[in-house]
Scaffold this active site. Structure first.
Site, PDB file in Angstrom:
ATOM      1  N   ASP A  75       0.812  -1.215   0.000  1.00  0.00           N
ATOM      2  CA  ASP A  75       0.000   0.000   0.000  1.00  0.00           C
ATOM      3  C   ASP A  75       0.845   1.264   0.000  1.00  0.00           C
ATOM      4  O   ASP A  75       1.965   1.282   0.505  1.00  0.00           O
ATOM      5  CB  ASP A  75      -0.915   0.025   1.228  1.00  0.00           C
ATOM      6  CG  ASP A  75      -1.886  -1.130   1.266  1.00  0.00           C
ATOM      7  OD1 ASP A  75      -2.230  -1.644   0.186  1.00  0.00           O
ATOM      8  OD2 ASP A  75      -2.290  -1.527   2.374  1.00  0.00           O
ATOM      9  N   ILE A  76       0.253   2.349  -0.492  1.00  0.00           N
ATOM     10  CA  ILE A  76       0.949   3.627  -0.576  1.00  0.00           C
ATOM     11  C   ILE A  76       1.435   4.114   0.794  1.00  0.00           C
ATOM     12  O   ILE A  76       2.498   4.727   0.920  1.00  0.00           O
ATOM     13  CB  ILE A  76       0.042   4.695  -1.242  1.00  0.00           C
ATOM     14  CG1 ILE A  76       0.831   5.958  -1.551  1.00  0.00           C
ATOM     15  CG2 ILE A  76      -1.206   4.979  -0.393  1.00  0.00           C
ATOM     16  CD1 ILE A  76       0.091   6.953  -2.424  1.00  0.00           C
TER      17      ILE A  76
END
Length: 255
Positions: free
Chosen positions: A123-124
């Site tokens: 995930d970012i």
């Protein structure tokens, strides 16, 4: 007349045998690098268990030149294609970010960026080990339908308003649910190993990778993820690799 169920497409059989990915198989067949029972293979041909598949040395040589890169992804980079103004992690694969501690003999060349793609997501807002590869065999091993490769994470959590020592107030039966018993998107999750690493941090070991899985698992039991770091994929560890830097997967390393 019914079709012989033991026959499968050549590209699928080659992937099952660990020779390459389906996409690579199609490329090799198109270039005349694959023979079935001594004859050049045609695109889309089906084969049975008894058929002999041979691959030209040229394909092996091209495959050997393909690289797999281990990146310590920072927050703010997306794993795959650029989205919402955020850069993809592959943009960090530049000579200036190559870790000086890399023991590999590989030297960076622009051709190594061609077809370099993430084998799995991170995930970012997560950090840690991200694998980028040109090798379809590696991609299939890590993200293929039948992949059971372990991925290990360190996850800093809060329990409601409790950010200091949430372990002391988090119910043991809820920890058991993190191990096994939760569902996402209407599907039961595979068993996971989850334990307290210290009073603020959990250690997760998963064998699947649904979108934002750990964050969503934690939400289901009242935990909020404050920080998430992937430290291992299979037998390959993040180790001392600094954030924002990368190294090559060594010739003796296996996931």
């Amino acid at each position: 007349m019914s079709e012989d169920v033991s026959l499968v497409r050549l590209n699928k059989r080659m992937a099952e045998l660990g020779l390459c990915s389906r996409r690579e198989a199609d490329e090799w067949i198109e270039r005349g690098w694959v023979r079935v029972n001594g004859a050049p293979a045609a695109m889309g041909v089906k084969v049975g268990p008894q058929d002999r598949i041979e691959v030209d040395r040229a394909a092996r040589g091209e495959q050997a030149a393909r690289v797999t890169i281990l990146l310590h992804k920072p927050v703010g980079y997306v794993s795959g294609q650029a989205e919402d103004g955020h850069e993809p992690a592959v943009t960090l694969v530049q000579p200036r970010n190559h870790w000086k501690g890399d023991g590999s003999r590989n030297r960076f060349a622009p051709a190594q960026l061609r077809g370099l793609a993430p084998a799995g997501r991170l995930d970012i807002d997560s950090v840690g080990l991200l694998v980028l590869t040109q090798d379809g065999r590696v991609a299939r091993q890590l993200i293929g339908e039948d992949s059971g490769i372990e991925k290990e994470y360190l996850v800093r959590v809060a329990y409601g308003p409790v950010t200091s020592n949430p372990q002391a107030s988090f119910p043991r039966d809820q920890l058991a649910r993190l191990h096994h018993g939760l569902s996402l998107d209407g599907q039961p999750l595979k068993p996971a190993r989850v334990e307290w690493q210290n009073p603020e941090q959990l250690r997760f070991v998963l064998t699947e990778g649904k979108k934002r899985q750990i964050r969503r698992m934690c939400e289901l039991v009242g935990l909020k993820v404050m920080g998430l770091k992937r430290i291992r994929i299979g037998r390959v560890v993040l180790g001392q690799l600094p954030q924002g830097q990368w190294r090559y997967l060594g010739p003796d390393e296996r996931f």
